[in-house]
Scaffold this motif. Structure first.
Motif, short mmCIF file in Angstrom:
data_model
loop_
_atom_site.label_atom_id
_atom_site.label_comp_id
_atom_site.label_asym_id
_atom_site.label_seq_id
_atom_site.Cartn_x
_atom_site.Cartn_y
_atom_site.Cartn_z
N SER A 125 27.09 54.88 51.55
CA SER A 125 26.16 54.63 50.54
C SER A 125 27.40 54.01 49.07
CB SER A 125 27.11 55.73 49.43
OG SER A 125 25.90 57.26 49.47
N ILE A 126 26.89 52.40 48.68
CA ILE A 126 27.83 51.81 48.23
C ILE A 126 27.22 51.74 46.63
CG2 ILE A 126 27.58 48.65 47.68
CD1 ILE A 126 29.08 49.71 50.58
N SER A 127 27.78 52.44 45.80
CA SER A 127 27.55 53.20 44.77
C SER A 127 29.04 52.62 43.16
CB SER A 127 28.21 54.69 44.79
OG SER A 127 27.74 56.14 43.82
N SER A 128 28.68 53.48 43.13
CA SER A 128 29.02 53.58 41.24
C SER A 128 30.77 52.49 41.02
CB SER A 128 29.42 53.98 40.36
OG SER A 128 29.65 54.77 38.94
N GLY A 129 31.05 50.83 40.92
CA GLY A 129 31.82 50.49 40.65
C GLY A 129 31.29 49.50 39.95
N GLY A 130 32.04 48.11 39.82
CA GLY A 130 31.78 46.86 39.24
C GLY A 130 32.88 45.77 39.64
N LEU A 131 32.52 44.54 39.68
CA LEU A 131 32.85 43.09 39.72
C LEU A 131 33.98 43.34 39.21
CD1 LEU A 131 29.54 41.46 40.10
CD2 LEU A 131 30.90 42.14 42.20
N ILE A 132 35.44 42.86 39.34
CA ILE A 132 36.45 42.28 38.99
C ILE A 132 36.22 40.89 38.19
CG2 ILE A 132 38.87 41.71 39.12
CD1 ILE A 132 39.17 43.60 41.68
N PRO A 133 36.16 40.91 37.35
CA PRO A 133 35.69 39.93 36.39
C PRO A 133 36.85 38.51 36.46
CG PRO A 133 36.26 41.14 34.62
CD PRO A 133 36.23 42.71 35.79
N ASP A 134 36.54 37.03 36.03
CA ASP A 134 37.37 35.90 35.79
C ASP A 134 38.68 36.94 34.93
OD1 ASP A 134 36.48 35.63 38.59
OD2 ASP A 134 35.53 33.75 37.99
N THR A 135 37.53 37.15 34.03
CA THR A 135 38.67 36.82 32.59
C THR A 135 38.81 38.48 32.44
OG1 THR A 135 36.56 36.68 30.92
CG2 THR A 135 37.72 34.88 31.78
N TYR A 136 39.44 38.81 30.68
CA TYR A 136 39.90 40.29 30.65
C TYR A 136 38.74 40.83 29.84
CZ TYR A 136 43.15 38.20 29.27
OH TYR A 136 44.94 37.32 28.72
N ASP A 137 37.66 39.43 29.01
CA ASP A 137 37.59 40.72 27.42
C ASP A 137 35.82 40.37 28.26
OD1 ASP A 137 35.52 37.80 28.24
OD2 ASP A 137 36.76 36.58 26.85
N GLN A 138 35.56 40.18 26.41
CA GLN A 138 33.90 41.09 26.18
C GLN A 138 33.37 40.32 26.68
OE1 GLN A 138 36.03 40.19 23.93
NE2 GLN A 138 34.84 37.65 22.87
N THR A 139 33.08 39.52 27.52
CA THR A 139 32.14 38.32 28.04
C THR A 139 31.81 38.84 29.14
OG1 THR A 139 33.65 36.53 28.90
CG2 THR A 139 32.88 36.20 26.68
N MET A 140 32.34 39.07 30.46
CA MET A 140 32.51 40.23 31.16
C MET A 140 31.96 38.91 32.60
SD MET A 140 32.55 43.36 31.33
CE MET A 140 33.71 43.36 30.12
N THR A 141 32.76 37.66 32.55
CA THR A 141 32.70 36.67 32.83
C THR A 141 33.17 36.42 34.50
OG1 THR A 141 32.70 35.21 31.18
CG2 THR A 141 32.74 33.64 33.06
N ILE A 142 32.19 36.11 35.91
CA ILE A 142 32.79 35.91 37.16
C ILE A 142 31.92 34.69 37.18
CG2 ILE A 142 32.12 39.02 37.53
CD1 ILE A 142 29.87 37.75 38.66
N SER A 143 33.11 34.09 39.13
CA SER A 143 32.16 32.91 39.12
C SER A 143 30.68 33.73 40.44
CB SER A 143 33.31 32.29 40.52
OG SER A 143 34.57 32.20 38.99
N PRO A 144 30.23 32.52 40.16
CA PRO A 144 28.77 33.05 41.79
C PRO A 144 29.48 33.35 42.23
CG PRO A 144 28.91 30.55 40.92
CD PRO A 144 30.05 31.10 39.93
#
Length: 421
Positions: free
Chosen positions: A368-387
């Protein structure tokens, strides 16, 4: 005279900075800064032994596992500020870098082993640790997780560490012993809201979405008293929830608005909005942005991110299939949708992340690959990641577990690293 003085100060400062190395998965390169900053910072941006600095894009390079036997010099990057300050514009991930990149149509991952096990003390006899939300700030990973004890009682915990090799030995701070308080409080999301200069901890209570604020993410006793986003369960949720649960709240903001997503375990994804500066107040009544007649195909644990350099957003939602849990993926040019399925990442056979596209290197610690999240490049409210080079921190369950009660299952935390991008 002034220039000579500045140069002298820079030389003196450089001389006082001892060489340090950047931990694996830390940032080791990125945006161009002034020559003065480069002089000071370069000595602190080498990857530690066993890692090498990998270029991701013009804004981000990362220390990854490599064959280097000594610290590898990296391109200069500005060290995290002592007070929160994001490395990109706070106005959403569609700024900076243009739209030259693209979100992959197909994903593959390599899995770590178990990185974080449940930790018990005299008053917390934990059966599982799950729902990780993690940001990297001031040289450390800050992790907020759900805890469940052997009786199925829930709360949350906080831990921090500078390298993933330290994650399992990092001490838990149980948040029921802080101003967050006791009771059913789970599925955390952590981020820094730039306009208010506060950290936000968002989570579910079983009947509402709640948040606490803090000026210092590393101080568990600094959290405010919890407040709810809604006065009660919205009517549209009541009308559609069936026998499901209203849960897994997720905040993301662009340059003008903040959006609050939620699920109902019954095939519906909801979204509310308020202005960036009014947040956390003033949320509209939710609307349904996605639905599926099969509740298990659009179950829970939605995450949405701004993907740097693409002009698009990535939405992932957890589903349940024959091999357990997995994630499906969608994209959109707007946080509000419409959302288009990623053709190569939207089914159990070809998921965004699931058993069928994860390489476990011989150690299948979970199917099971279950509930979690990507580690964002920034830590602000934009939830920005790289492709590319995404890191997806998940909860997993041993394939040998025979516990049928979800609330008592022994979930643990690991990480998937995107490959082939």
């Amino acid at each position: 005279m002034k220039a000579n003085l500045l140069i002298g100060l820079a030389i003196a400062l450089i001389s006082s900075v001892s060489a340090q190395c950047v931990a694996r998965y830390g940032q080791c390169g990125g945006q161009t800064y002034t020559e003065f900053e480069k002089l000071i910072i370069t000595k602190q941006t080498a990857c530690c032994s066993g890692s090498t600095c990998k270029y991701i894009n013009d804004y981000y390079s990362q220390c990854v596992e490599g064959s280097a036997t000594s610290p590898v010099a990296a391109s200069p990057v500005k060290s995290p500020a002592k007070s929160p300050a994001t490395s990109l514009s706070s106005g959403g991930g569609n700024t900076g870098g243009g739209n030259s990149a693209s979100i992959p149509n197909k994903f593959s991952w390599t899995s770590s082993g178990v990185l974080i096990n449940p930790k018990s003390d005299s008053s917390h006899k934990l059966a599982s640790v799950k729902d990780p939300s993690i940001v990297y700030y001031n040289g450390k990973y800050h992790a907020f997780v759900t805890t469940a004890d052997s009786n199925g009682n829930y709360n949350m915990a906080y831990l921090s560490f500078s390298d993933w090799s330290q994650a399992d030995s990092a001490a838990f701070t149980y948040l029921d012993k802080t101003p967050v308080g006791s009771g059913y409080k789970t599925a955390p999301q952590i981020f820094y809201h730039t306009p208010s200069q506060l950290w936000y901890l968002v989570y579910q209570t079983g009947s509402n979405a709640m948040y606490n604020t803090n000026k210092d993410i590393s101080n568990p006793q600094g959290w405010s008293t919890g407040k709810t986003f809604y006065s009660g369960m919205p009517q549209i949720v009541k009308n559609n929830i069936g026998k499901g649960n209203w849960l897994d709240f997720w905040v993301i903001c662009d340059s003008s608005k903040c959006h609050l997503f939620s699920s109902d375990d019954n095939g519906h994804l909801y979204r509310s909005e308020t202005s960036l500066n009014s947040f956390p107040s003033g949320f509209s009544q939710p609307v349904i942005v996605l639905s599926d007649s099969n509740p298990y195909a659009l179950f829970e644990a939605s995450n949405i991110y701004s993907v740097k350099g693409t002009g698009k957003y990535l939405l992932v939602v957890e589903a349940i299939g024959s091999n357990g849990r997995y994630f499906r993926g969608w994209t959109s040019s707007s946080i509000s949708g419409p959302f288009t399925p990623i053709s190569g990442a939207n089914s159990e056979a070809t998921p965004f992340a699931g058993y069928n596209n994860v390489n476990f290197n011989g150690n299948v610690w979970t199917k099971s690959i279950s509930s979690g999240g990507l580690i964002p490049d920034t830590y602000d409210q934009t939830m920005t990641i790289s492709p590319c080079n995404m890191r997806f921190v998940i909860q997993g369950l041993s394939p040998t577990s025979t516990e049928s009660n979800y609330n008592k299952q022994p979930w643990k935390i690991g990480m998937l690293t995107q490959k082939g991008c």
